[in-house]
Scaffold this motif. Structure first.
Motif: not given
Length: 751
Positions: A69-77, A95-98, A123-128
């Motif tokens: 798909n074309l999600l590009k950005v995975l936003g918070p929650a 995906v360019e940004l988590v 980012p530091q907390e991307a995988l929290d």
């Protein structure tokens, strides 16, 4: 009996009625672009050009496939409404940004696939929130760096795949928190340097893949941090030698793969500290001979196919050792002619002859392959088309590695293969490198010019080197670089200028390097840093100025440098922390100031970098005094503080540093009296080894500060605190007993 049963049935029906329709709807709903298998709790929404996660996915879904798909950005929650997910596939989603917290709420997730996307950083907390995750796929992204702490929330992770990215360096503690990880893939990156503690914090690691990288020496110090390794893959790297001095010590290693590299020599004790090594794969290197290996007593298989083995008398010790140690080898002889193609393990020591032996044919008196100026014949040469290579040099077509190390050359040779990626010219004699010195080498990635007596790099010397990433000019006689000296290599990321004669940073030359990532100027004679010296390196991440004569770093000399993460100013002549110069460094993670005559730290010394700094080195700095507010501004991000080997008799408590993982106070003459009591109390609250011991008074000498309770019992604040605490406790007990007695009395008297 019918009454209770009827009541139970009605009650059960009453409870189910409001939930039934809702549960049925939730089970049946499904986004139009997806296929839902509600019985198996699987949902697939593949290749639907979705730009965000559909919001009508059944809540009980366990497996969600969103690939293509074309999600590009995975936003918070982004997946907060899917708490039961165990498998999530996000491959090929551009995906360019988590964002930080993108996966919060997925506490049951076991498998996350983010392969084949466009991630450049995490980012530091991307995988929290992924505390149960067991497998993470990040293969085929554009990751250029890993920051310590990135994987800190993945305590259950077993497999991590980072292959086919753009990593060039692994920092210390890059995989901190991965206590259960058994498999780590780092193949097909551009790794050339591993920090000595890059693999620290991986106690369960059993398999590590580092093949197809740019490692130019065996990174033994880093690898030996992963002492539980059983299989290590290091093939397709351009290092030419492995020896005991590389420091490879892996007591549990069973398989070591070093295939298709550029190995030309192997020391007999290269694997002396790998006693359980069973299989050693050396296929496709440039080895013409091999000594009997000392140390790996359990070695049973030695793979040597594709090496130009010379089966002369110098190979007799190898054959004798193979037979004695019962090691099976599959190599074949490259020469002399009478043995060409013979299997090594089919020969006897008596079959190997030396020039001058009675049965030796003079026509067989040839040189081993490594002594000849070119690599062994390849397919092109067998057809009569010789590969180009200057005289006295060795050009290995398989590894694209050419070298003329230590050949006494007086000028840069020409005529190397056009596909050369690594060129080693160190330890020759080139007083100057002229303009366009490397024609036809547009694919060159790494250039070694160490120990060449270079005093001048003429304008345009690097012309045409559009792919060059690594330039090694260490240990020469350079005192400066002209404005055009580095033109022609715009992609240069790593510039090594250690141990030259620079009096100042060559700022004008750096303007030709917009992608400069790491600048090494250690052990020169730089006396000061002035504003503008680094203005030409906007992408600089690591700056090494250790061992110079710096007594002043002017405000603005370092910044603005929005990307700078590592700054080494140790072993200079700084008498105070250059606080003003730290302005404009919002990303600084590591600051090295050890070995400077600082003597004292004033209030707010590190405030400009307080929000980002993680590692601070102040050891061996002659520190005698630390102001109470010296570390103010340094907050929860600081992970390590090094204050060892100073002259501190007293140190204030540091309650603001709540996330410290390492604090070293050893080698200080602490006086354990009432002035040190706040520090003692702070240390006793830390679950860390700090190395702080008492030097005085005599009754406490040698005791750990944390344990020297008797030294502080006479302090007024200690005694008053104890006195206040005891009566309060007694009053509580008395009050409680009276309340209990009153209650018992009331119960006896009745209402």
């Amino acid at each position: 009996m019918e009454g209770p049963q009827s009541i139970s049935s009605v009650l059960l029906l009453f409870l189910l009625l409001p939930l039934g329709p809702t549960g049925h709807t939730a089970a049946q709903r499904c986004p139009q672009t997806c296929v839902c298998d509600n019985s198996r709790r699987h949902v697939a929404c593949r290749h639907q050009n979705l730009t965000e996660v559909p919001n009508a996915i059944p809540e009980l879904t366990q497996r969600l496939d969103l690939q293509g798909n074309l999600l590009k950005v995975l936003g918070p929650a982004a997946f907060q409404d899917l708490p039961y997910l165990t498998h999530l596939d996000l491959r090929h989603c551009q995906v360019e940004l988590v964002a930080e917290g993108a996966f919060r709420g997925l506490g049951r997730l076991l498998f996350l696939n983010l392969a084949s996307n466009r991630l450049r950083a995490l980012p530091q907390e991307a995988l929290d929130g992924l505390g149960s995750l067991r497998r993470l796929e990040l293969e085929g992204n554009l990751l250029e760096e890993l920051r310590p702490g990135t994987f800190g929330a993945l305590g259950a992770l077993v497999t991590l795949n980072l292959a086919h990215n753009a990593l060039v360096y692994l920092p210390a503690m890059a995989f901190q928190g991965l206590l259960r990880t058994r498999g780590l893939r780092l193949a097909h990156n551009a790794l050339s340097v591993l920090a000595p503690e890059a693999l620290a914090g991986l106690p369960a690691l059993r398999r590590l893949s580092l093949h197809h990288n740019e490692l130019q020496a065996l990174p033994g110090a880093a690898l030996s941090q992963a002492r539980g390794l059983a299989r290590l893959e290091l093939g397709h790297n351009p290092f030419t030698y492995a020896g005991e001095e590389d420091g490879l010590a892996l007591p549990g290693l069973r398989e070591l793969v070093l295939d298709h590299g550029a190995l030309q020599a192997l020391d007999a004790r290269a694997f002396a500290h790998c006693p359980r090594l069973h299989t050693l794969d050396l296929r496709g290197n440039q080895l013409d001979t091999l000594p009997p290996l000392q140390g790996p007593g359990q070695l049973r298989r030695l793979r040597l196919q594709g090496n130009p083995l010379w089966c002369g008398c110098q190979a007799r010790p190898l054959l004798e050792w193979l037979a004695r140690a019962r090691v099976h080898s599959d190599g074949a002889c490259q020469g002399p002619r009478r043995l060409r193609g013979e299997a090594l393990d089919a020969l006897r020591p008596a079959d190997l002859r030396c020039p001058g032996d009675p049965a030796e044919d003079p026509a067989e008196d040839e040189e081993p392959a490594a002594a000849r100026p070119r690599a062994p014949p390849g397919p092109a040469e067998e057809d009569g088309a010789a590969q180009p290579c200057p005289r006295a040099c060795v050009c290995a077509s398989a590894s694209r590695h050419s070298g003329c190390e230590g050949r006494g050359l007086q000028a840069v040779p020409r005529g190397f293969p056009g596909d050369t990626q690594l060129l080693d010219l160190r330890r020759n004699r080139f007083p100057a490198v002229p303009r366009a010195a490397f024609p036809g080498l547009g694919q060159l990635v790494s250039l070694h010019l160490q120990h060449c007596g270079i005093a001048a790099l003429e304008a345009g010397a690097l012309a045409g080197l559009g792919s060059l990433l690594y330039l090694y000019l260490s240990d020469n006689q350079l005192s400066g670089l002209g404005a055009a000296a580095l033109e022609g290599a715009p992609r240069l990321g790593y510039l090594y200028l250690e141990r030259n004669r620079f009096l100042q940073v060559p700022g004008a030359a750096l303007r030709a390097l917009p992608r400069l990532f790491s600048l090494h100027l250690q052990d020169n004679a730089v006396e000061r840093l002035a504003p503008g010296d680094l203005a030409g390196a906007p992408a600089l991440r690591w700056l090494y100025l250790s061992g110079n004569r710096l007594s002043q770093v002017s405000p603005g000399a370092l910044g603005p440098a929005p990307e700078l993460e590592k700054l080494h100013l140790d072993r200079n002549q700084l008498r105070e922390v250059p606080t003003g110069a730290l302005e404009g460094l919002p990303a600084l993670l590591e600051l090295q100031l050890s070995g400077n005559p600082l003597r004292a730290l004033r209030d707010g010394a590190f405030r400009p970098v307080g929000r980002s700094l993680q590692h601070l080195f102040l050891n061996s700095s002659g520190l005698e005094q630390v102001s109470p507010g010296a570390f103010s501004g340094l907050g929860p991000r600081l992970q390590s503080l090094h204050l060892q080997k100073n002259q501190l008799q007293v140190l204030p408590a540091l309650p603001g540093l709540s996330q410290l993982e390492l604090v070293d106070l050893s080698g200080n003459p602490f006086r354990c009296d009432c002035q040190l009591l706040p520090l003692h109390r702070w240390l006793t609250g830390l679950n860390l080894h700090v190395g702080a011991t008492c030097a005085a008074p005599p009754s406490a000498r040698g005791q750990r500060v944390k344990a020297a309770v008797a030294a502080f019992e006479a302090c007024p604040s200690w005694a008053s605190r104890k006195a206040k605490r005891m009566p309060s406790a007694r009053r509580t007990r008395v009050k409680g007993s009276r309340q209990g007695a009153d209650k018992v009395g009331k119960e006896r008297r009745g209402p």
